[in-house]
Write a protein that holds these residues in place. Structure first.
Motif, PDB file in Angstrom:
ATOM      1  N   PHE A   1       0.839  -1.202   0.000  1.00 39.17           N
ATOM      2  CA  PHE A   1       0.000   0.000   0.000  1.00 39.17           C
ATOM      3  C   PHE A   1       0.874   1.252   0.000  1.00 39.17           C
ATOM      4  O   PHE A   1       0.628   2.205  -0.744  1.00 39.17           O
ATOM      5  N   THR A   2       1.922   1.233   0.809  1.00 40.95           N
ATOM      6  CA  THR A   2       2.834   2.372   0.911  1.00 40.95           C
ATOM      7  C   THR A   2       3.610   2.578  -0.386  1.00 40.95           C
ATOM      8  O   THR A   2       3.737   3.713  -0.864  1.00 40.95           O
ATOM      9  N   VAL A   3       4.106   1.510  -0.973  1.00 41.55           N
ATOM     10  CA  VAL A   3       4.867   1.606  -2.229  1.00 41.55           C
ATOM     11  C   VAL A   3       4.002   2.232  -3.318  1.00 41.55           C
ATOM     12  O   VAL A   3       4.405   3.192  -3.974  1.00 41.55           O
ATOM     13  N   ALA A   4       2.805   1.692  -3.515  1.00 40.87           N
ATOM     14  CA  ALA A   4       1.916   2.211  -4.556  1.00 40.87           C
ATOM     15  C   ALA A   4       1.478   3.638  -4.233  1.00 40.87           C
ATOM     16  O   ALA A   4       1.413   4.499  -5.120  1.00 40.87           O
ATOM     17  N   GLY A   5       1.176   3.900  -2.981  1.00 38.02           N
ATOM     18  CA  GLY A   5       0.729   5.234  -2.583  1.00 38.02           C
ATOM     19  C   GLY A   5       1.792   6.290  -2.797  1.00 38.02           C
ATOM     20  O   GLY A   5       1.510   7.384  -3.311  1.00 38.02           O
ATOM     21  N   LEU A   6       3.023   5.983  -2.436  1.00 36.63           N
ATOM     22  CA  LEU A   6       4.119   6.942  -2.639  1.00 36.63           C
ATOM     23  C   LEU A   6       4.387   7.187  -4.122  1.00 36.63           C
ATOM     24  O   LEU A   6       4.632   8.328  -4.538  1.00 36.63           O
ATOM     25  N   ALA A   7       4.329   6.124  -4.910  1.00 35.99           N
ATOM     26  CA  ALA A   7       4.515   6.295  -6.355  1.00 35.99           C
ATOM     27  C   ALA A   7       3.445   7.225  -6.917  1.00 35.99           C
ATOM     28  O   ALA A   7       3.736   8.104  -7.741  1.00 35.99           O
ATOM     29  N   ASN A   8       2.218   7.057  -6.450  1.00 37.40           N
ATOM     30  CA  ASN A   8       1.129   7.907  -6.935  1.00 37.40           C
ATOM     31  C   ASN A   8       1.300   9.360  -6.485  1.00 37.40           C
ATOM     32  O   ASN A   8       1.072  10.288  -7.258  1.00 37.40           O
ATOM     33  N   VAL A   9       1.713   9.563  -5.255  1.00 36.20           N
ATOM     34  CA  VAL A   9       1.929  10.925  -4.753  1.00 36.20           C
ATOM     35  C   VAL A   9       3.016  11.628  -5.580  1.00 36.20           C
ATOM     36  O   VAL A   9       2.868  12.802  -5.940  1.00 36.20           O
ATOM     37  N   VAL A  10       4.083  10.922  -5.901  1.00 35.55           N
ATOM     38  CA  VAL A  10       5.150  11.529  -6.696  1.00 35.55           C
ATOM     39  C   VAL A  10       4.664  11.809  -8.122  1.00 35.55           C
ATOM     40  O   VAL A  10       5.003  12.839  -8.706  1.00 35.55           O
ATOM     41  N   LEU A  11       3.836  10.921  -8.686  1.00 35.73           N
ATOM     42  CA  LEU A  11       3.258  11.193 -10.003  1.00 35.73           C
ATOM     43  C   LEU A  11       2.406  12.457  -9.983  1.00 35.73           C
ATOM     44  O   LEU A  11       2.496  13.294 -10.886  1.00 35.73           O
ATOM     45  N   VAL A  12       1.582  12.600  -8.959  1.00 39.80           N
ATOM     46  CA  VAL A  12       0.754  13.809  -8.837  1.00 39.80           C
ATOM     47  C   VAL A  12       1.642  15.040  -8.721  1.00 39.80           C
ATOM     48  O   VAL A  12       1.402  16.060  -9.382  1.00 39.80           O
ATOM     49  N   ALA A  13       2.687  14.953  -7.906  1.00 38.70           N
ATOM     50  CA  ALA A  13       3.602  16.090  -7.740  1.00 38.70           C
ATOM     51  C   ALA A  13       4.287  16.422  -9.058  1.00 38.70           C
ATOM     52  O   ALA A  13       4.409  17.606  -9.423  1.00 38.70           O
ATOM     53  N   GLN A  14       4.742  15.416  -9.767  1.00 37.92           N
ATOM     54  CA  GLN A  14       5.401  15.645 -11.057  1.00 37.92           C
ATOM     55  C   GLN A  14       4.441  16.314 -12.034  1.00 37.92           C
ATOM     56  O   GLN A  14       4.799  17.279 -12.712  1.00 37.92           O
TER      57      GLN A  14
END
Length: 130
Positions: A105-118
């Motif tokens: 959950f953390t791995v996928a969530g962090l990847a998504n947060v960085v995508l949103v930030a990018q």
């Protein structure tokens, strides 16, 4: 659309299809007739993982596309692949009550947060340059 982004998009669709099939099989295995969504704990776990995966994909896919359009495609593709691997891991962990789903959950969530930030950074930068 870049081929890597298209591939990650299609693999995400396949993941969604797989969870749909898992729910159908669980209905048969546990004798849960539609439209019921409760019953055996094993069915409820599979049903929830499908719902959780749909909810996550709804946020992930637009974030992936915007990040790829307004940022570095290679970074968006890498984060997309990381999200996808995290979600597959999450599905497998959620389906088995003995496994923890916190890490995937953390791995996928962090990847998504960085995508949103990018994506957000790229969109804002576009306005600044305009």
């Amino acid at each position: 659309m870049h081929p890597y982004i298209a591939l990650i998009t299609l693999l995400t669709v396949l993941l969604l299809m797989a969870t749909l099939i898992m729910v159908g099989r669980a209905r048969g295995r546990y004798g849960i007739k539609a439209p019921a969504t409760t019953g055996h704990e094993g069915f409820e776990r599979i049903f929830r993982v499908q719902g959780n995966t749909q909810e996550a994909a709804l946020m992930f896919l637009p974030a992936l596309w915007v990040a790829a359009e307004f940022g570095a495609v290679w970074l968006a593709a890498t984060l997309g692949a990381l999200w996808l691997l995290g979600r597959v891991w999450y599905v497998l962990a959620y389906a088995n009550p003995a496994r923890s789903r916190a890490m995937p959950f953390t791995v996928a969530g962090l990847a998504n947060v960085v995508l949103v930030a990018q994506g957000l950074w790229g969109v804002i930068w576009t306005f600044v340059l305009a």
